[in-house]
Design a protein around this motif. Structure first.
Motif, PDB file in Angstrom:
ATOM      1  N   HIS A  98       0.850  -1.186   0.000  1.00 16.81           N
ATOM      2  CA  HIS A  98       0.000   0.000   0.000  1.00 16.81           C
ATOM      3  C   HIS A  98       0.887   1.239   0.000  1.00 16.81           C
ATOM      4  O   HIS A  98       1.647   1.461   0.948  1.00 16.81           O
ATOM      5  CB  HIS A  98      -0.927  -0.004   1.216  1.00 16.81           C
ATOM      6  N   ASP A  99       0.825   2.020  -1.027  1.00 21.58           N
ATOM      7  CA  ASP A  99       1.703   3.161  -1.220  1.00 21.58           C
ATOM      8  C   ASP A  99       1.341   4.309  -0.268  1.00 21.58           C
ATOM      9  O   ASP A  99       0.287   4.920  -0.413  1.00 21.58           O
ATOM     10  CB  ASP A  99       1.599   3.629  -2.672  1.00 21.58           C
ATOM     11  N   PRO A 100       2.186   4.620   0.719  1.00 23.86           N
ATOM     12  CA  PRO A 100       1.878   5.692   1.668  1.00 23.86           C
ATOM     13  C   PRO A 100       1.771   7.072   1.011  1.00 23.86           C
ATOM     14  O   PRO A 100       1.204   7.986   1.582  1.00 23.86           O
ATOM     15  CB  PRO A 100       3.021   5.635   2.677  1.00 23.86           C
ATOM     16  N   ARG A 101       2.283   7.191  -0.212  1.00 27.10           N
ATOM     17  CA  ARG A 101       2.166   8.474  -0.915  1.00 27.10           C
ATOM     18  C   ARG A 101       0.732   8.750  -1.347  1.00 27.10           C
ATOM     19  O   ARG A 101       0.386   9.862  -1.708  1.00 27.10           O
ATOM     20  CB  ARG A 101       3.089   8.494  -2.139  1.00 27.10           C
ATOM     21  N   GLN A 102      -0.130   7.719  -1.287  1.00 29.11           N
ATOM     22  CA  GLN A 102      -1.518   7.870  -1.708  1.00 29.11           C
ATOM     23  C   GLN A 102      -2.501   7.838  -0.528  1.00 29.11           C
ATOM     24  O   GLN A 102      -3.702   7.755  -0.729  1.00 29.11           O
ATOM     25  CB  GLN A 102      -1.874   6.756  -2.688  1.00 29.11           C
ATOM     26  N   LEU A 103      -1.982   7.917   0.687  1.00 22.29           N
ATOM     27  CA  LEU A 103      -2.834   7.832   1.872  1.00 22.29           C
ATOM     28  C   LEU A 103      -3.083   9.196   2.506  1.00 22.29           C
ATOM     29  O   LEU A 103      -2.256  10.096   2.409  1.00 22.29           O
ATOM     30  CB  LEU A 103      -2.172   6.955   2.937  1.00 22.29           C
ATOM     31  N   VAL A 104      -4.221   9.303   3.175  1.00 19.22           N
ATOM     32  CA  VAL A 104      -4.519  10.425   4.061  1.00 19.22           C
ATOM     33  C   VAL A 104      -5.031   9.808   5.352  1.00 19.22           C
ATOM     34  O   VAL A 104      -5.869   8.916   5.318  1.00 19.22           O
ATOM     35  CB  VAL A 104      -5.576  11.381   3.479  1.00 19.22           C
TER      36      VAL A 104
END
Length: 127
Positions: free
Chosen positions: A43-49
């Motif tokens: 899961h790419d943390p760059r795409q999380l909020v």
């Protein structure tokens, strides 16, 4: 709000994130944000909020605690410390606030999906 079994989630990365959430929560409604460390290979943390829940009832607010760099780039805005009402465009508020409120009320992970071609359709599911 519709509750579904975790096996109904088709995305392997979202199922893995839910499993980690459940394990870390250990009976609490929410795990601590510092504990939640999704595997970047899954899961790419760059795409999380990540949102903090503040207040109760009508005074409930959701404050951005973490915003991945891809989200910041897509919205051309830094959200850290700001509320959902301050940063989410008016056109997306219904499909973001409703699942967030359901998540806070139920203590369950909620995810939402909207079809761009049929913007009047929104569904969210809680696990």
């Amino acid at each position: 709000m519709r509750f579904i079994a975790p096996d109904a989630i088709r995305s392997a990365s979202q199922r893995a994130l839910l499993a980690q959430w459940d394990q870390l929560a250990a009976g609490r409604p929410f795990p601590a944000l510092a504990e939640l460390k999704p595997d970047p290979a899954v899961h790419d943390p760059r795409q999380l909020v990540a949102w903090a829940v503040e207040g109760e009832g009508r005074l409930r607010k959701f404050r951005a605690m973490y915003q991945g760099e891809n989200v910041a780039e897509a919205f051309n805005s830094a959200w850290a410390g700001r509320t959902m009402e301050q940063v989410v465009p008016m056109s997306l508020r219904r499909i973001t606030l409703t699942p967030a409120k359901d998540c806070a009320a139920s203590g369950c992970c909620c995810r939402s999906a909207a079809a761009a071609r049929r913007s009047s359709i929104c569904s969210h599911r809680c696990n």
